[in-house]
Scaffold this motif. Structure first.
Motif, mmCIF file in Angstrom:
data_model
loop_
_atom_site.group_PDB
_atom_site.id
_atom_site.type_symbol
_atom_site.label_atom_id
_atom_site.label_comp_id
_atom_site.label_asym_id
_atom_site.label_seq_id
_atom_site.Cartn_x
_atom_site.Cartn_y
_atom_site.Cartn_z
ATOM 1 N N ASP A 1 -7.594 6.544 -11.623
ATOM 2 C CA ASP A 1 -7.888 7.963 -11.856
ATOM 3 C C ASP A 1 -6.648 8.849 -11.762
ATOM 4 O OD1 ASP A 1 -10.646 7.410 -12.164
ATOM 5 O OD2 ASP A 1 -10.873 7.359 -9.981
ATOM 6 N N SER A 2 -5.815 8.610 -10.773
ATOM 7 C CA SER A 2 -4.678 9.506 -10.523
ATOM 8 C C SER A 2 -3.370 9.022 -11.130
ATOM 9 C CB SER A 2 -4.484 9.690 -9.017
ATOM 10 O OG SER A 2 -4.145 8.451 -8.399
ATOM 11 N N GLY A 3 -3.280 7.747 -11.479
ATOM 12 C CA GLY A 3 -2.022 7.214 -11.986
ATOM 13 C C GLY A 3 -1.003 6.928 -10.907
ATOM 14 N N GLN A 4 -1.419 6.895 -9.638
ATOM 15 C CA GLN A 4 -0.496 6.571 -8.550
ATOM 16 C C GLN A 4 -0.187 5.072 -8.568
ATOM 17 O OE1 GLN A 4 -2.360 7.955 -4.934
ATOM 18 N NE2 GLN A 4 -1.519 10.007 -5.148
ATOM 19 N N VAL A 5 1.097 4.762 -8.429
ATOM 20 C CA VAL A 5 1.551 3.371 -8.406
ATOM 21 C C VAL A 5 1.926 3.031 -6.964
ATOM 22 C CG1 VAL A 5 3.220 1.715 -9.310
ATOM 23 C CG2 VAL A 5 2.379 3.562 -10.769
ATOM 24 N N MET A 6 1.324 1.957 -6.441
ATOM 25 C CA MET A 6 1.539 1.560 -5.047
ATOM 26 C C MET A 6 1.996 0.112 -4.985
ATOM 27 S SD MET A 6 -1.967 3.339 -3.775
ATOM 28 C CE MET A 6 -2.698 2.763 -5.300
ATOM 29 N N GLY B 1 0.794 -1.221 0.000
ATOM 30 C CA GLY B 1 0.000 0.000 0.000
ATOM 31 C C GLY B 1 0.821 1.263 0.000
ATOM 32 N N GLU B 2 2.126 1.158 0.182
ATOM 33 C CA GLU B 2 2.991 2.347 0.193
ATOM 34 C C GLU B 2 3.167 2.877 -1.223
ATOM 35 O OE1 GLU B 2 7.482 3.581 1.738
ATOM 36 O OE2 GLU B 2 6.477 1.782 2.503
ATOM 37 N N LEU B 3 3.196 4.217 -1.374
ATOM 38 C CA LEU B 3 3.314 4.861 -2.687
ATOM 39 C C LEU B 3 4.702 4.640 -3.272
ATOM 40 C CD1 LEU B 3 2.043 6.734 -4.858
ATOM 41 C CD2 LEU B 3 2.998 8.658 -3.563
ATOM 42 N N VAL B 4 4.725 4.206 -4.526
ATOM 43 C CA VAL B 4 5.987 4.013 -5.231
ATOM 44 C C VAL B 4 6.300 5.218 -6.113
ATOM 45 C CG1 VAL B 4 7.231 2.561 -6.891
ATOM 46 C CG2 VAL B 4 5.732 1.504 -5.190
ATOM 47 N N CYS B 5 5.324 5.671 -6.924
ATOM 48 C CA CYS B 5 5.510 6.834 -7.785
ATOM 49 C C CYS B 5 4.158 7.213 -8.383
ATOM 50 C CB CYS B 5 6.526 6.550 -8.904
ATOM 51 S SG CYS B 5 5.934 5.366 -10.132
ATOM 52 N N VAL B 6 4.156 8.291 -9.178
ATOM 53 C CA VAL B 6 2.989 8.714 -9.959
ATOM 54 C C VAL B 6 3.416 8.765 -11.419
ATOM 55 C CG1 VAL B 6 1.290 10.515 -10.367
ATOM 56 C CG2 VAL B 6 2.061 10.041 -8.032
ATOM 57 N N TYR B 7 2.668 8.075 -12.282
ATOM 58 C CA TYR B 7 3.014 7.994 -13.700
ATOM 59 C C TYR B 7 1.751 8.293 -14.512
ATOM 60 C CZ TYR B 7 5.559 6.181 -17.785
ATOM 61 O OH TYR B 7 6.215 6.051 -18.985
ATOM 62 N N THR B 8 1.738 9.449 -15.194
ATOM 63 C CA THR B 8 0.544 9.892 -15.919
ATOM 64 C C THR B 8 0.851 10.113 -17.397
ATOM 65 O OG1 THR B 8 1.014 12.195 -15.354
ATOM 66 C CG2 THR B 8 -0.447 10.967 -13.879
ATOM 67 N N ALA B 9 -0.226 10.230 -18.193
ATOM 68 C CA ALA B 9 -0.125 10.441 -19.637
ATOM 69 C C ALA B 9 -0.860 11.710 -20.029
ATOM 70 C CB ALA B 9 -0.695 9.237 -20.386
ATOM 71 N N GLN B 10 -0.523 12.237 -21.217
ATOM 72 C CA GLN B 10 -1.173 13.419 -21.770
ATOM 73 C C GLN B 10 -1.935 13.032 -23.030
ATOM 74 O OE1 GLN B 10 1.883 16.324 -22.445
ATOM 75 N NE2 GLN B 10 2.326 16.598 -20.256
#
Length: 499
Positions: free
Chosen positions: A255-260, A220-229
């Motif tokens: 929705d947010s692109g958060q990787v956990m 459950g810990e956040l690893v990173c955020v990876y989003t697209a345009q």
């Protein structure tokens, strides 16, 4: 002699060292007479041999070695003895075009351009050559000549971007394969290309993202955020999903692109991690019509933590119980420095009573030696190893002790007589018991008295009574005697008795 058929614009006549200018002639056949000399006409690199004379024509300005001029351009050989010059320029029909092209398509046929030319068909003076002379600053288009129709085929060399530029105005020029022999105006066509908008896939920024993540982080810990345009101008919703996660270690918020973290990241897992890098592929999907999907690559560089203890190899040893040679074991640790060597070793669970463990100077091996005599058998040693980060690991070592001196690879086979002696002892004991039983039976048979007396003794000691003698009283007395002495009555009613 050289035979020429017109019409001709200009021609070079080569006679020995003389170059003569021959002006434009009529279309009627003519004869160029140079007297005794042989005449050869060089036309576009092809020699025309002399032919039959049809008439005479007077040449002027060809006396001596004086050069009066030279024709500029080339002429075309149409057939034997016939020469044609490129004196007609191709013309576009029509001169303006309009086309529509979907964006992002490569190799798409945009427009076919048609030209007319009065020169002989299928000759170099007729075959067209097209060139884009304006409007293609981004080098998005290319044009070629169709080999059969002589049309110009305009195609896209690169994909067009509607959002960047939705219209292109191109200017196309046409000439012939053969140069013009006189100066002629060049025809130009105009093409307006409209770019059609299509729903483009979202694009991850950057396409491949490299991040560091510590192994063993909590689920459950956040690893990173990876989003697209979204390249499209419309405001579209993008959702995210994981496409490929070999070990199932990650989860992505749609929705947010958060990787956990969804599992325990393990840098030492050689099946899924290569050179400390764990690779995951993710998807971004828009809600356009139709929906489109883009992909991105997430490269996790896993940093090490001290989560593995040192282990000895091998975990079985064979050693002699007399003058034994120490057994050296290699020590391995999956963790990186400083969570690995140098190592420390100690024996536990009373294994140090008979055994000793010593780590080498480099700290990557341990030597096990036998301190006291042990009979040949298999023993278990408890060896505890710890790394530089004080991570301890207890390992069981299986030790086979042999009856031998010095070095040994395998224990010698024990003497097989040790198995035979107990068997022989059991057989002898059984035979002895049988013999004792036989002797006891034999002794009992000798002691037992016979049931009948000798014949002489019977006569002296037994009385006979007939059926007629004595009364009931006598008979009773006789029975008493029988019972006392153990006699039996005879078949005839008499009784045998012994005094």
């Amino acid at each position: 002699m050289g035979l020429l058929r017109g019409p001709l614009a200009s021609l070079l006549l080569l006679l020995q060292t003389q170059v003569c200018w021959l002006p434009s002639l009529a279309s009627e056949p003519y004869l160029a007479d140079f007297g005794e000399a042989e005449v050869t006409l060089e036309v576009g690199g092809t020699d025309l041999e002399p032919s039959q004379a049809l008439g005479k024509v007077a040449l002027t300005g060809c006396t001596g070695h004086e050069m009066h001029g030279a024709a500029h351009g080339e002429v075309t050989v149409l057939n034997s003895g016939t020469v044609q010059a490129n004196d007609n320029a191709p013309e576009f029909e029509p001169q303006k075009y309009e086309a529509w092209v979907p964006e992002n398509t490569v190799g798409h046929d945009v427009q076919s351009l048609t030209v007319t030319d009065l020169d002989a068909p299928n000759s170099p003076a007729w075959r067209a050559t097209y060139q884009i002379v304006g409007g293609d600053d981004g080098d998005h288009f290319t044009i070629t000549t169709h080999p059969e129709t002589n049309q110009g085929i305009l195609t896209t060399k690169k994909g067009l971007d509607f959002e960047a530029q939705n219209q292109h105005t191109l200017y196309i020029e046409v000439t012939n394969e053969a140069p013009f022999v006189v100066k002629l105006p060049t025809a130009t066509a105009t093409i307006v290309v409209h770019v059609e908008d299509v729903n483009e896939a979202p694009v991850f920024v950057p396409p491949s993202k490299v991040i560091e993540a510590q192994e063993g982080i909590s689920i459950g810990e956040l690893v990173c955020v990876y989003t697209a345009q979204d390249p499209d101008k419309e405001d579209q919703k993008i959702s995210y999903h994981i496409l490929r996660d070999p070990a199932g270690w990650l989860a992505m918020d749609p929705d947010s692109g958060q990787v956990m973290a969804a599992g325990i990241l393990d840098r030492e897992n050689e099946r899924f991690v290569k050179n400390n890098i764990y690779e995951v592929m993710v998807l971004a999907t828009d809600n356009g019509s139709p929906p489109t999907t883009g992909t991105g690559t997430l490269l996790l560089t896993l940093t090490d933590v001290n989560d593995h203890g040192p282990l000895p190899e091998p975990r079985q040893i064979t050693i002699c119980n007399q003058s034994p040679v120490p057994q050296v074991l290699n020590i391995t640790d999956k963790d990186l420095s400083p969570n690995s060597s140098p190592f420390q070793a100690q024996l536990t669970h009373d294994s140090d009573i008979y055994w000793a463990a010593e780590v080498s100077e480099k700290g990557d091996t341990v030597a096990l030696s036998l301190k006291k005599f042990l009979k040949q058998d298999t023993y278990d040693l408890h060896l505890s190893l710890s790394d530089h980060g004080n991570r301890e690991q207890l390992t069981m070592i299986r030790a086979k002790v042999c009856d031998c001196h010095g070095h040994v690879v395998t224990c010698p086979d024990p003497w097989k007589g040790g198995f035979i002696l107990p068997i022989l002892g059991a057989v002898l004991a059984l035979l002895t018991l049988l013999l004792a039983l036989l002797l006891l039976v034999r002794k009992k048979r000798k002691v037992k008295e016979p049931l009948l007396l000798p014949e002489d003794d019977t006569r002296d000691n037994v009385f006979y009574y007939g059926e007629e003698g004595g009364g009931e009283e006598d008979q009773v007395g006789h029975w008493r005697v029988r019972r006392r002495h153990g006699c039996s009555p005879a078949r005839d009613g008499s009784v045998w008795a012994t005094q």
